[in-house]
Design a protein around this motif. Sequence first.
Motif, PDB file in Angstrom:
ATOM      1  N   THR A  13      14.984 -10.403  24.629  1.00 36.69           N
ATOM      2  CA  THR A  13      14.030 -11.368  24.836  1.00 36.69           C
ATOM      3  C   THR A  13      14.102 -12.452  23.763  1.00 36.69           C
ATOM      4  OG1 THR A  13      12.461 -10.162  23.203  1.00 36.69           O
ATOM      5  CG2 THR A  13      12.011  -9.907  25.570  1.00 36.69           C
ATOM      6  N   CYS A  24       5.330  -5.344  23.454  1.00 36.34           N
ATOM      7  CA  CYS A  24       5.016  -6.772  23.931  1.00 36.34           C
ATOM      8  C   CYS A  24       5.207  -6.765  25.401  1.00 36.34           C
ATOM      9  CB  CYS A  24       5.862  -7.790  23.261  1.00 36.34           C
ATOM     10  SG  CYS A  24       5.650  -9.291  24.189  1.00 36.34           S
ATOM     11  N   CYS A  46      11.660 -14.416  26.108  1.00 33.65           N
ATOM     12  CA  CYS A  46      10.431 -14.797  26.164  1.00 33.65           C
ATOM     13  C   CYS A  46       9.835 -16.581  26.038  1.00 33.65           C
ATOM     14  CB  CYS A  46       9.578 -13.982  25.172  1.00 33.65           C
ATOM     15  SG  CYS A  46       9.701 -14.444  23.426  1.00 33.65           S
ATOM     16  N   CYS A  93       3.180 -15.365  17.701  1.00 32.88           N
ATOM     17  CA  CYS A  93       3.203 -15.462  19.348  1.00 32.88           C
ATOM     18  C   CYS A  93       2.206 -14.660  19.885  1.00 32.88           C
ATOM     19  CB  CYS A  93       4.436 -15.061  19.889  1.00 32.88           C
ATOM     20  SG  CYS A  93       5.205 -13.468  19.619  1.00 32.88           S
TER      21      CYS A  93
HETATM   22  S1  SF4 Z   1       8.958 -10.828  22.992  1.00 30.53           S
HETATM   23 FE1  SF4 Z   1       8.497 -12.832  22.538  1.00 30.53          FE
HETATM   24  S2  SF4 Z   1       6.520 -12.792  22.938  1.00 30.53           S
HETATM   25 FE2  SF4 Z   1       7.010 -10.709  22.730  1.00 30.53          FE
HETATM   26  S3  SF4 Z   1       6.699 -10.294  20.647  1.00 30.53           S
HETATM   27 FE3  SF4 Z   1       8.777 -10.984  20.644  1.00 30.53          FE
HETATM   28  S4  SF4 Z   1       8.694 -13.059  20.323  1.00 30.53           S
HETATM   29 FE4  SF4 Z   1       6.681 -12.734  20.826  1.00 30.53          FE
END
Ligand code: SF4
Length: 301
Positions: free
Chosen positions: A169, A99, A199, A13
Amino acid sequence: MSYIYYLKPSSFCFGVKRSIEELQKVIEKHSNDTIYCIHALVHNPKVTTYFIDRGVKFVETIQEVPSKDAVVVFSAHGISRNIFNEATTLFKAVYSLECPFVSKIYNEIRYFIEQGIKKFVYIGKQGHQEAENVIHDIQFQGAEVCSILDVSEIPHIPFSGPFAILSQTTLNFDLVQHLIKQIQQQFSAAITPKILDICKATYERQGVIQKFTSNFETLVVIGGKESSNTKELYKIGEKLGKKVFFGEGLSDLLENKEFMHQNFSNVAVTGGASTPIEDILEVIDWYEKKGYIAKTLEFQG
Ligand code: SF4
């Protein structure tokens, strides 16, 4: 005819790519220093090995970093702000490779506390790096937090006045939505951020399985066994009644006799947000060599 469906999006991602790129920059900048990463940068053993081969040392806490001359980086899962601040006083250089979707949660904690909300219900998995740091951050600021993961835990929420609901997330999108709805039905003073904390990468990787479920009877999930979002893909497949195979890569799957001798006609393959693309393509290639026709199924919005 037998088909192998490549479910998209899958693999790295935005947040994982960003963390990997940032750590590479830190390695270049500090080529003469020892770099310590607190926790796995992302939950994939191949990624960890890649960085170990480039000299990065992995530990779980800043207390394990032996020298003040070290460079310390915090993983994509985020870090409690007081631990980050403490690290900046102890080491030569400190970086957070968190992130931005995780940063959003820390911003929400600050926002709610500034608004006078000092109580939080956190939907998350105890023991997970992201969850543990968020809980620690809330408590460090003198606020109360009640962690839940199941609807049966809602009656045990100890708050009567206003409280904010936050979530990890990478959980199951439908589960989090359901829990929030149930909490708000039982606690009229419960408030949430404007946008759910799940997310986009998690939402889309789960969505593609659900959207195209009628196309396949077998699901192959590739990813790290510690990866929360990968494990959720496995659980969604099972819930939909699929035969699900889970492995870190093709070699892992080939140790499974049931996988080796399968004769399903419609198979879909996906990977978590921290799964290298080559691990997914290798599995598709294996099916193609067995005569399966490869097709892509893509989730858009
Ligand atoms: S929070 Fe979501 S976008 Fe961020 S690293 Fe984890 S899986 Fe990937």
